[in-house]
Design an enzyme around this catalytic site. Structure first.
Site, short mmCIF file in Angstrom:
data_model
loop_
_atom_site.label_atom_id
_atom_site.label_comp_id
_atom_site.label_asym_id
_atom_site.label_seq_id
_atom_site.Cartn_x
_atom_site.Cartn_y
_atom_site.Cartn_z
N HIS A 84 0.86 -1.18 0.00
CA HIS A 84 0.00 0.00 0.00
C HIS A 84 0.90 1.23 0.00
O HIS A 84 1.99 1.20 0.54
CB HIS A 84 -0.89 0.01 1.24
CG HIS A 84 -2.12 0.85 1.07
ND1 HIS A 84 -3.31 0.33 0.59
CD2 HIS A 84 -2.35 2.16 1.30
CE1 HIS A 84 -4.20 1.30 0.54
NE2 HIS A 84 -3.65 2.42 0.97
N ASP A 163 -13.84 3.42 7.12
CA ASP A 163 -12.76 4.11 6.38
C ASP A 163 -13.25 4.59 5.03
O ASP A 163 -12.88 5.66 4.58
CB ASP A 163 -11.54 3.20 6.19
CG ASP A 163 -10.48 3.91 5.37
OD1 ASP A 163 -9.95 4.93 5.85
OD2 ASP A 163 -10.21 3.48 4.23
N ARG A 170 -12.59 13.07 4.29
CA ARG A 170 -11.32 13.77 4.53
C ARG A 170 -10.82 14.41 3.25
O ARG A 170 -10.25 15.51 3.25
CB ARG A 170 -10.27 12.78 5.07
CG ARG A 170 -10.51 12.39 6.51
CD ARG A 170 -9.68 11.18 6.90
NE ARG A 170 -8.29 11.37 6.62
CZ ARG A 170 -7.45 10.39 6.23
NH1 ARG A 170 -7.89 9.16 6.09
NH2 ARG A 170 -6.20 10.65 5.99
N SER A 185 -6.24 4.58 8.63
CA SER A 185 -6.94 4.31 7.37
C SER A 185 -6.24 3.17 6.63
O SER A 185 -6.86 2.20 6.20
CB SER A 185 -6.94 5.59 6.52
OG SER A 185 -7.27 5.31 5.19
N LYS A 189 -7.39 -1.20 6.61
CA LYS A 189 -7.69 -1.93 5.36
C LYS A 189 -6.78 -3.14 5.22
O LYS A 189 -7.21 -4.21 4.79
CB LYS A 189 -7.52 -0.99 4.16
CG LYS A 189 -8.69 -0.02 4.05
CD LYS A 189 -8.54 0.92 2.89
CE LYS A 189 -7.49 1.96 3.16
NZ LYS A 189 -7.69 3.24 2.53
N1 URA Z 1 -4.11 6.15 1.71
C1 URA Z 1 -5.09 5.61 2.47
O1 URA Z 1 -5.53 4.48 2.27
N2 URA Z 1 -5.59 6.36 3.47
C2 URA Z 1 -5.13 7.59 3.74
O2 URA Z 1 -5.61 8.20 4.66
C3 URA Z 1 -4.11 8.14 2.94
C4 URA Z 1 -3.61 7.40 1.92
#
Ligand code: URA
Length: 432
Positions: A84, A163, A170, A185, A189
């Site tokens: 990620h 999220d 956001r 966040s 995930k």
């Molecule tokens: N990527 C994400 O999944 N969440 C964030 O808050 C910022 C970048």
């Protein structure tokens, strides 16, 4: 009944939430029992007053609990690795890493997100491929990873719904760049999707949410701790986002570049990051290889065409057409020319990301449509020597007015000097 206004006030005044109450706020928001305007106010209070490590962990746990969790490892009977990124400009890394890792025999089933602020999102990029379906059921996801070796999908509504809502909120309330909210966040995930080992690409610099190595390290440590608490292995690469990654910024343009990279024809900085992240994922996998061997295997998969084969099978399996000729091209294309001889000393990533956003490649408001064809190709990068009149970049726009504005703004993102600069690689540091 959750006392959202009291929690907003508590955070506004610099207080610390009780973990249970914080969890209740998040779970109630996921159930639509707290309106967006209250969560937006809470996010802004967090922006100014932060969350403690205990609050961040309570938030991460609550996000995971807000929906279903997935056990891809059990479904596939294999160790599952995931990656990620914290978000950057021109960041199409997963789209190139997935096919390379899968071509080496390691399953890659990834949930990605949409664009956030001036940074693009993997799902928006993939949707520039005609027919590509980002929404698969869990059964379809597992079946595709078994059959093709990989899938990149949107977060299902059932997985970390808190999220999903908070991320979109956001994005449009200037509350993205908060270490604790980014950490929770991303990690919620990753934890909910069940990967046992995770490589996190923490972007650092002008185009990233983390502007300094120090902040990026703090984010990396927070995410590693969240992973370790949940029994997962986490490595964070801190990577340069002071200039756009690769050349392409904009959805379809980035798909082109990711595919070029999978077949060994990508820009140097992007190729280096893709191979490094792939090698780490292979070293974490159940293949039993070390980092060095992982790198060799990743390079071999690119060189022998097997990564490109996986790319094509993957895109077809998700309903898309992998031939780049089908990608939409913007009607207006304009060069940005060097005003003088010299060395490029700076190419502001945030400025280029903002140009792409204004051309229509990103969203200003939750739910805005995205223009897949528009964006910027940056041919000249930091350290390159140019002559007056050379093409530094090319703007891809929907109309002439947008192109005029974009050419001026891209030119302003460049700075020039007279001597070469000290070089550094794309990976600035590794945590974990
Ligand atoms: N990527 C994400 O999944 N969440 C964030 O808050 C910022 C970048």
């Amino acid at each position: 009944m959750i006392r959202a206004a009291e929690l907003i006030e508590q955070k506004r005044n610099g207080g610390e939430h009780d973990p249970e109450e914080l969890a209740e706020l998040i779970l109630a928001y996921a159930r639509d029992e707290v309106p967006d305007y209250q969560m937006a106010a809470w996010c802004m209070a967090v922006y100014f007053n932060g969350l403690t490590a205990a609050e961040t962990h309570a938030l991460t746990d609550a996000m995971v609990r807000s929906g279903e969790t997935l056990d891809l490892a059990a479904a596939l009977g294999r160790k599952v690795v995931d990656k990620h990124s914290t978000g950057g400009v021109g960041d199409k890394t997963s789209i190139a890493v997935g096919p390379i890792v899968a071509a080496c025999g390691v399953p890659f089933g990834k949930m990605s997100g949409r664009g956030l602020g001036h940074t693009g999102g993997t799902l928006d990029k993939l949707e520039s491929i005609p027919g590509y379906r980002v929404e698969l059921t869990t059964d379809e996801l597992v079946a595709q990873v078994r059959a093709v070796g990989m899938a990149i999908v949107g977060q299902t509504a059932a997985l970390v719904p808190a999220d999903k809502k908070l991320y979109a909120l956001r994005d449009v309330t200037a509350t993205v760049d908060i270490t604790s909210l980014i950490a929770s966040s991303i990690m919620s995930k990753k934890l909910a999707a069940g990967a046992q080992a995770i490589v996190l690409d923490v972007k650092v610099g002008d185009g990233a949410f983390m502007k300094t190595l120090e902040d990026a390290r703090a984010l990396a440590e927070l995410m590693r701790e969240a992973g370790t608490r949940a029994g997962r292995e986490v490595t964070c690469l801190l990577t340069d986002m002071d200039q756009p990654l690769g050349r392409a910024v904009g959805n379809a343009l980035e798909i082109h570049e990711a595919r070029d990279t999978v077949r060994g024809d990508g820009p140097a900085d992007f190729t280096e990051l893709v191979l490094d992240a792939s090698a780490r994922l292979l070293a974490y996998s159940d293949l039993g290889v070390d980092l060095h061997e992982g790198r060799d295997r990743a390079e071999a998969a690119v060189a022998d065409g097997s990564a490109l084969e996986v790319y094509e099978r993957w895109i077809r399996a998700q309903g898309g057409e992998p031939d780049p000729a089908v990608l939409e091209r913007a009607p207006v294309r304009r060069p940005v020319q060097a005003p003088r001889d010299g060395v490029v000393t700076r190419l502001g990533a945030r400025a280029v990301g903002t140009v792409a956003l204004e051309l229509g490649a990103g969203r200003r408001m939750k739910g805005d449509p995205v223009d897949h064809a528009v964006g910027v190709l940056c041919f000249a990068k930091r350290g390159d020597t140019v002559l007056a009149g050379d093409d530094l970049a090319e703007v891809h726009a929907r109309d002439e007015t947008a192109a005029d504005r974009a050419v001026t703004a891209v030119l302003a993102a460049y700075e020039f000097g007279d001597s070469s600069l000290p070089e550094h690689g794309i990976v600035l540091d590794v945590v974990g």
